[in-house]
Design an enzyme around this catalytic site. Structure first.
Site, mmCIF file in Angstrom:
data_model
loop_
_atom_site.group_PDB
_atom_site.id
_atom_site.type_symbol
_atom_site.label_atom_id
_atom_site.label_comp_id
_atom_site.label_asym_id
_atom_site.label_seq_id
_atom_site.Cartn_x
_atom_site.Cartn_y
_atom_site.Cartn_z
ATOM 1 N N VAL A 94 0.869 -1.176 0.000
ATOM 2 C CA VAL A 94 0.000 0.000 0.000
ATOM 3 C C VAL A 94 0.907 1.227 0.000
ATOM 4 O O VAL A 94 1.708 1.399 0.919
ATOM 5 C CB VAL A 94 -0.914 0.046 1.251
ATOM 6 N N HIS A 95 0.787 2.073 -1.031
ATOM 7 C CA HIS A 95 1.651 3.254 -1.036
ATOM 8 C C HIS A 95 1.024 4.496 -1.646
ATOM 9 O O HIS A 95 1.517 5.596 -1.431
ATOM 10 C CB HIS A 95 2.951 2.955 -1.793
ATOM 11 N N ARG A 96 -0.073 4.370 -2.381
ATOM 12 C CA ARG A 96 -0.618 5.547 -3.062
ATOM 13 C C ARG A 96 -1.247 6.525 -2.081
ATOM 14 O O ARG A 96 -1.883 6.129 -1.104
ATOM 15 C CB ARG A 96 -1.642 5.128 -4.120
ATOM 16 N N ALA A 97 -1.086 7.805 -2.392
ATOM 17 C CA ALA A 97 -1.551 8.860 -1.488
ATOM 18 C C ALA A 97 -3.048 8.745 -1.204
ATOM 19 O O ALA A 97 -3.496 9.023 -0.089
ATOM 20 C CB ALA A 97 -1.221 10.228 -2.081
ATOM 21 N N ASP A 102 -2.154 -1.486 -4.216
ATOM 22 C CA ASP A 102 -2.581 -0.333 -5.007
ATOM 23 C C ASP A 102 -1.505 0.050 -6.010
ATOM 24 O O ASP A 102 -1.569 1.095 -6.645
ATOM 25 C CB ASP A 102 -2.965 0.862 -4.122
#
Length: 365
Positions: free
Chosen positions: A205-208, A279
């Site tokens: 999970v990394h998207r803003a 993501d």
């Protein structure tokens, strides 16, 4: 032919590997500029080491910051590097701030730009990556599309005359690494043998849109924690910091927090996993290529072929994370929408052909 590649983030290092090899094998000069957008060794240097990429000729070491700050810090160093080398092509990769900054720096001083992975569209204008890729496509001189779907998007935007379908270079490197790790499985970093002894899932999970919204991040953590087997959450440092700031414990339920893995280790973990939850655009595609079911924690995907072929499902409202992740394995497919491992060679041929055509046109003038 001299190519100046600009990279700065983990997915770009993966794409760089087969390009670097193909250019050098063909006898072309290759200059690598690392912006330093990803600077943690687990997200940067390890990829150069594990994938056999030549060391960067220049590292701008811009570090983290807001989109404006990060992009602005890159521009002077990129302009200087491009002016110094005057390459045949400035080659940019994907959809990061490094991609857009290099494109802006090059076109302002009239240096040709080629965009690898052109034509991808999420049609979600809240994503910073969507703006980066659209602006880059409309500024670049040569657009290298990974799939017919991407080519169709470029055609719809009036860019067909400077666009070519070359396949996906990430398929090149993944298929090579897949075969290598099957023969010699790597040892995961910071993950106990018990966590991968039986059935498990892999998550990133990394998207803003997910990490900066405490409600969405909590819903993702709740869904991962409820899965019936260990979930290896390969946690980007930014995710760890953001979750701590929101007071959301990551290590709960089925979740096993682990550091980002070297690329060969990631491939080995994914190919043996029951499923992937992510993501990340790259990991969706890697899961498909390894024929592992993927659940994408977004409302859309640039890699629509993974959904159309049944190996990826979207959970934009995060209401069925555990249910979707434990769905039956989809029907087998022999489809190869991203190519069969020879995209880098096609990229080099298109760069060379376009350079020859430009030189011929200038000579005629």
């Amino acid at each position: 032919m001299k190519i100046l590649s600009v990279v700065g983030a983990r997915p770009q290092f993966v794409k760089l590997a087969p390009i670097d090899r193909a250019l050098r094998d063909a006898g072309h000069e290759h200059v690598i500029v690392h912006t330093g957008q990803h600077y943690d060794p687990a997200l940067s240097q390890v990829f150069f080491d594990d994938l056999g990429i030549a060391a960067p000729d220049l590292n701008l070491e811009v570090g983290s910051g807001s989109h404006a700050t990060q992009t602005a810090r890159m521009l002077p160093g990129l302009e200087d590097a491009i002016e110094r080398h005057r390459p045949t092509w400035v080659l940019v990769y994907g959809d990061t701030n490094s991609t857009l900054a290099a494109t802006l720096a090059a076109v302002k001083i009239h240096q040709p730009v080629a965009h690898l992975e052109a034509g991808l569209r999420s049609f979600n204008r809240r994503m910073p990556e969507e703006h980066n890729r659209v602006l880059t496509d409309h500024a670049a001189d040569l657009l290298l599309a990974p799939t017919p779907t991407a080519m169709a998007h470029l055609t719809d935007e009036g860019l067909a005359s400077r666009s070519r379908v070359v396949g996906d270079v990430m398929a090149d490197v993944l298929l090579r690494v897949r075969d290598a790790v099957r023969a010699d499985p790597p040892v995961p970093v910071g993950i106990s043998a018990d966590a991968v002894a039986d059935e498990y899932f892999v998550a990133t999970v990394h998207r803003a849109e997910n990490t900066d919204d405490p409600d969405r991040l909590q819903a993702i953590v709740d869904g991962l924690a409820a899965l019936p087997a260990p979930v290896l959450l390969l946690a980007h440092p930014r995710l760890v910091a953001t979750a701590a700031r929101f007071g959301i414990p990551l290590e709960q339920g089925s979740i096993v927090v682990a550091p980002p893995q070297p690329y060969p280790t990631l491939v080995a973990l994914v190919q043996d996993a029951r499923g992937v939850l992510t993501d990340s655009g790259g990991l969706q595609k890697e899961a498909f290529l390894l024929r592992v079911p993927c659940t994408t924690l977004r409302t859309e995907t640039e890699w629509v072929e993974t959904v159309e072929l049944g190996w990826n499902v979207l959970d934009g409202d995060l209401s069925a994370v555990a249910e979707l992740a434990t769905r039956p394995t989809p029907a087998p497919t022999d489809a190869h929408p991203y190519g069969t491992g020879d995209a880098a060679g096609a990229v080099v041929r298109e760069l060379s052909a376009a350079a020859d055509a430009t030189a011929l046109a200038r000579g005629a003038a």
